[in-house]
Design an enzyme around this catalytic site. Structure first.
Site, PDB file in Angstrom:
ATOM      1  N   ASP A  25       0.848  -1.192   0.000  1.00 36.78           N
ATOM      2  CA  ASP A  25       0.000   0.000   0.000  1.00 36.78           C
ATOM      3  C   ASP A  25       0.884   1.243   0.000  1.00 36.78           C
ATOM      4  O   ASP A  25       1.513   1.562   1.004  1.00 36.78           O
ATOM      5  CB  ASP A  25      -0.900  -0.036   1.243  1.00 36.78           C
ATOM      6  CG  ASP A  25      -1.690   1.250   1.417  1.00 36.78           C
ATOM      7  OD1 ASP A  25      -1.922   1.948   0.409  1.00 36.78           O
ATOM      8  OD2 ASP A  25      -2.084   1.539   2.564  1.00 36.78           O
ATOM      9  N   ASN A  70      -0.164   4.504  -0.799  1.00 36.37           N
ATOM     10  CA  ASN A  70      -0.779   5.780  -0.420  1.00 36.37           C
ATOM     11  C   ASN A  70      -1.442   5.760   0.958  1.00 36.37           C
ATOM     12  O   ASN A  70      -2.141   6.696   1.336  1.00 36.37           O
ATOM     13  CB  ASN A  70      -1.776   6.246  -1.497  1.00 36.37           C
ATOM     14  CG  ASN A  70      -3.015   5.368  -1.534  1.00 36.37           C
ATOM     15  OD1 ASN A  70      -3.021   4.280  -0.960  1.00 36.37           O
ATOM     16  ND2 ASN A  70      -4.052   5.836  -2.186  1.00 36.37           N
ATOM     17  N   ASP A 106      -3.904   3.896   2.482  1.00 33.41           N
ATOM     18  CA  ASP A 106      -5.338   3.734   2.776  1.00 33.41           C
ATOM     19  C   ASP A 106      -5.672   2.298   3.187  1.00 33.41           C
ATOM     20  O   ASP A 106      -6.844   1.937   3.306  1.00 33.41           O
ATOM     21  CB  ASP A 106      -6.202   4.164   1.580  1.00 33.41           C
ATOM     22  CG  ASP A 106      -5.942   3.298   0.346  1.00 33.41           C
ATOM     23  OD1 ASP A 106      -5.071   2.402   0.406  1.00 33.41           O
ATOM     24  OD2 ASP A 106      -6.615   3.516  -0.678  1.00 33.41           O
ATOM     25  N   ASP A 120      -1.737  -1.240  -3.877  1.00 35.88           N
ATOM     26  CA  ASP A 120      -2.031  -0.475  -5.093  1.00 35.88           C
ATOM     27  C   ASP A 120      -0.907  -0.612  -6.115  1.00 35.88           C
ATOM     28  O   ASP A 120       0.134  -1.229  -5.842  1.00 35.88           O
ATOM     29  CB  ASP A 120      -2.303   0.999  -4.754  1.00 35.88           C
ATOM     30  CG  ASP A 120      -1.312   1.522  -3.713  1.00 35.88           C
ATOM     31  OD1 ASP A 120      -0.097   1.288  -3.899  1.00 35.88           O
ATOM     32  OD2 ASP A 120      -1.739   2.132  -2.707  1.00 35.88           O
ATOM     33  N   ASP A 140      -9.481 -15.361 -16.989  1.00 37.73           N
ATOM     34  CA  ASP A 140     -10.217 -15.906 -15.858  1.00 37.73           C
ATOM     35  C   ASP A 140     -11.358 -16.823 -16.309  1.00 37.73           C
ATOM     36  O   ASP A 140     -12.102 -16.471 -17.230  1.00 37.73           O
ATOM     37  CB  ASP A 140     -10.796 -14.735 -15.054  1.00 37.73           C
ATOM     38  CG  ASP A 140     -11.589 -15.175 -13.845  1.00 37.73           C
ATOM     39  OD1 ASP A 140     -10.987 -15.785 -12.958  1.00 37.73           O
ATOM     40  OD2 ASP A 140     -12.805 -14.909 -13.795  1.00 37.73           O
ATOM     41  N   GLU A 181      -7.374 -20.069 -17.296  1.00 37.21           N
ATOM     42  CA  GLU A 181      -7.810 -20.830 -16.128  1.00 37.21           C
ATOM     43  C   GLU A 181      -8.908 -21.789 -16.573  1.00 37.21           C
ATOM     44  O   GLU A 181      -9.976 -21.358 -16.978  1.00 37.21           O
ATOM     45  CB  GLU A 181      -8.361 -19.897 -15.044  1.00 37.21           C
ATOM     46  CG  GLU A 181      -8.748 -20.659 -13.788  1.00 37.21           C
ATOM     47  CD  GLU A 181      -9.739 -19.916 -12.900  1.00 37.21           C
ATOM     48  OE1 GLU A 181      -9.794 -20.224 -11.709  1.00 37.21           O
ATOM     49  OE2 GLU A 181     -10.477 -19.049 -13.399  1.00 37.21           O
ATOM     50  N   ASP A 217      -6.680 -18.301  -4.927  1.00 35.72           N
ATOM     51  CA  ASP A 217      -7.934 -19.005  -4.620  1.00 35.72           C
ATOM     52  C   ASP A 217      -7.736 -20.179  -3.661  1.00 35.72           C
ATOM     53  O   ASP A 217      -8.658 -20.962  -3.451  1.00 35.72           O
ATOM     54  CB  ASP A 217      -8.575 -19.541  -5.913  1.00 35.72           C
ATOM     55  CG  ASP A 217      -9.210 -18.431  -6.745  1.00 35.72           C
ATOM     56  OD1 ASP A 217      -9.674 -17.434  -6.159  1.00 35.72           O
ATOM     57  OD2 ASP A 217      -9.245 -18.570  -7.981  1.00 35.72           O
TER      58      ASP A 217
HETATM   59  C1  GLC Z   1     -11.686 -17.310 -10.891  1.00 39.60           C
HETATM   60  C2  GLC Z   1     -10.892 -16.462  -9.939  1.00 39.60           C
HETATM   61  C3  GLC Z   1     -11.642 -16.370  -8.618  1.00 39.60           C
HETATM   62  C4  GLC Z   1     -13.001 -15.765  -8.894  1.00 39.60           C
HETATM   63  C5  GLC Z   1     -13.748 -16.524 -10.003  1.00 39.60           C
HETATM   64  C6  GLC Z   1     -14.931 -15.774 -10.524  1.00 39.60           C
HETATM   65  O1  GLC Z   1     -11.803 -18.627 -10.467  1.00 39.60           O
HETATM   66  O2  GLC Z   1      -9.603 -16.969  -9.784  1.00 39.60           O
HETATM   67  O3  GLC Z   1     -10.926 -15.629  -7.676  1.00 39.60           O
HETATM   68  O4  GLC Z   1     -13.777 -15.775  -7.723  1.00 39.60           O
HETATM   69  O5  GLC Z   1     -12.934 -16.752 -11.126  1.00 39.60           O
HETATM   70  O6  GLC Z   1     -14.529 -14.723 -11.347  1.00 39.60           O
HETATM   71 CA    CA Z   2      -3.541   2.068  -1.304  1.00 42.88          CA
END
Ligand code: GLC
Ligand code: CA
Length: 565
Positions: free
Chosen positions: A20, A22, A24, A28, A204, A261, A338
């Protein structure tokens, strides 16, 4: 096409928890930029950064509300350009995480789709009329269940009888990839980032892009309220390959790295169609076969003593993919954002340094492009939170908690289960030093820091310690990148030694010379018969060698990388 990723060492960054800058409490892009020198020194030359696009963060950025802008929580569009420039200056390539199976329900497309039934945007989503039961009650179009809740259908706001499909959370409507106009929108976005200098995408949940076009009921029975999660209705369907080919042709260049994935639903032979060298549309396919080989998945009723790595199954799973991948490049990884921490999955906090070093050694010299998950290089481990509320920063856990409580699970059981399996374990702040909040932020982070940063699990202290996990990683990575080792790993022949050994993961990689890894996966002493001649000990996580009459005595989590004569 030069497969540059075959010579790369990848690193996965979960931006909210990296650094982080900045103050918060949320990591980032500026924070990542600050750490590029660190990553470069570690030997990393490829980053996969989890989602950074604008998002209401219901699913931590996998629910995108605007693909063309950086989430203000993480910085500005300008920061992304700086990140790309600074990374490239250091020879580090950058992959962005691209979720195209769904958008957020706050995405402009979905807002328009809701407001105007005749809009083009409405055709970007999968919207179907519901069914009526005998009493005339409105029911979802079919019995499909989602990954996150009961029905995979949600009422389309403003419509009397329509529903939209969401295979994940209801706030994440699925996009309709059978619509060429929708696909073209995604290619435009991809091209925008390729033009900015992005080196590739982690795509994804792509296995779900194509759905069963009949939208008929799944033949599977059971499930809550008559809804069944039947991934075969929306995973790795025949149309998917065509979509991926088109994405490659129209969205990106030949040199763009595409990492897909595909989850646990895909078989190696099928994945080969996606990623065959020179023919498949994408380059690397992530499955999760090697992630849960310790019985922890769904282990709510198990005691901690019952969780034990099944080393034979682990070897099988790596080899199953390897044997099928003679013409494919593969990624190599233990876990990602995950999953729980690999050190807690297959290693041990009681042997933190030994097991962390053993795990990286085992992984690095198998076949493929390694991806290290942030924090593994200092031996980060699962959380020890003492109340379930500490896990609720992830929406998926909010629902899961409700359902576990309604099943009558007590808090202690839930806590034990989550400490062992929850993905929050991988999402705690990166531990940079021993100052407050582990040097991650100046203020209390949203997800609590793991207390072990005070006990040496932090970058700064490990940098100064020649025997640290961090220095071992750096040294091991330098060997993996060495041209001779890289060639053995990419072009040699991999074979397991003593397949049925229940405790030891050992393999040979034969190329211009032969290397061997021998790893004890147990917190106790084991023995390993060794019928070779040692040329050199390249990596070793203990002092001294116990080898007598062709038998190695291996101490807890002891490992070797040897050169064989
Ligand atoms: C993929 C991502 C996971 C997310 C899912 C839905 O499996 O790695 O983190 O919750 O897709 O987008
Ligand atoms: Ca930040």
């Amino acid at each position: 096409m030069e497969a540059w990723w075959r010579n790369s060492i990848g690193y996965i960054i979960y931006p909210a928890a990296y650094k982080d800058a900045n103050g918060d409490g949320i990591g980032d892009l500026k924070g990542i930029i600050e750490k590029l020198d660190y990553l470069h020194e570690l030997g990393i030359d490829l980053l996969w950064i989890c989602p950074i696009f604008a998002s209401p963060m219901k699913d931590n950025g996998y629910d995108v509300s605007d693909y063309l802008h950086v989430n203000p929580l993480f910085g500005s569009d300008e920061d992304l350009l700086t990140l790309l420039r600074e990374a490239h200056l250091r020879g580090i390539r950058v992959l962005l995480d691209f979720a195209m199976n769904h958008t957020s329900d706050q995405h402009e497309w979905f807002v328009k789709a809701k407001e105007d039934p005749s809009s083009e945007e409405r055709s970007y989503y999968i919207i179907k009329k519901g069914r009526r039961d005998e009493k005339g009650n409105l029911l979802p179009p079919n019995n499909w269940g989602s990954f996150f809740s009961t029905s995979a259908w949600e009422r389309m706001p403003g419509s009397e009888d329509e529903f939209y499909l969401h295979v994940f959370a209801p706030s994440m409507p699925d996009t309709d990839w059978s619509n060429p106009k929708l696909r073209e929108r995604y290619y435009q976005i991809a091209r925008h980032y390729v033009d900015l200098g992005v080196d590739g995408f982690r795509m994804d949940a792509i296995s779900h892009l194509a759905k069963n076009p009949t939208f008929e009921d799944s033949p599977l029975q059971g499930g809550k309220g008559g809804y069944v999660l039947d991934p075969s209705e929306f995973s790795n369907r025949p149309e998917l390959l065509g979509y991926l080919k088109e994405f490659r042709e129209k969205g990106v260049n030949e040199n763009t790295l595409l990492v897909g994935e595909v989850g646990g639903c895909v078989q190696p032979a099928q994945a080969r169609l996606f990623s065959e060298r020179g023919r498949g549309p994408i380059n690397l396919v992530f499955n999760f076969d090697t992630v849960w080989n310790n019985g922890a998945y769904g282990s709510i009723d198990k005691k901690d003593e019952e969780i034990k790595t099944d080393v034979i199954s682990l070897k099988n799973n790596f080899m199953r993919w390897y044997e099928n991948a003679a013409t494919c490049d593969l990624p190599l990884y233990w876990c990602n954002h995950d999953h729980p921490r690999v050190l807690s999955q297959y290693g041990s906090v009681n042997y933190r340094a030994e097991s962390a070093k053993m795990l990286v050694t085992t992984l690095l010299f198998l076949y493929g492009t390694p991806f290290i998950y942030q924090g593994d290089e200092i031996g980060m481990s699962n959380v020890t939170y003492d109340k379930v509320e500490d896990f609720l920063n992830d929406e998926a856990n909010v629902d899961a908690l409700k359902s576990m409580r309604s099943e009558g699970r007590d808090e202690e059981t839930i806590l034990r289960f989550w400490r062992r399996t929850n993905r929050i374990n991988a999402r705690t702040p990166m531990q940079w030093d021993k100052t407050s909040y582990a040097g991650f932020s100046k203020v209390a982070p949203k997800v609590k820091v793991n207390d072990n940063y005070k006990e040496g699990v932090n970058v700064q202290e490990q940098m100064e310690d020649p025997y640290s996990i961090l220095n071992y990683f750096q040294y091991a990575i330098s060997f993996r990148k060495n041209a001779i080792y890289n060639d053995i790993v990419n072009n040699g022949r991999l074979e397991i030694v003593d397949y049925n050994h229940p405790d030891v993961f050992a393999y040979l990689h034969r190329g211009s010379s032969t290397i061997m890894v021998i790893s004890n996966f147990r917190p106790y002493q084991t023995y390993f018969t060794f019928n070779y001649e040692i040329g050199d000990i390249v990596l070793h996580n203990y002092d001294g060698v116990l080898l007598k009459d062709h038998v190695f005595t291996l101490r807890p989590f002891e490992c070797y990388l040897l050169k064989i004569r």
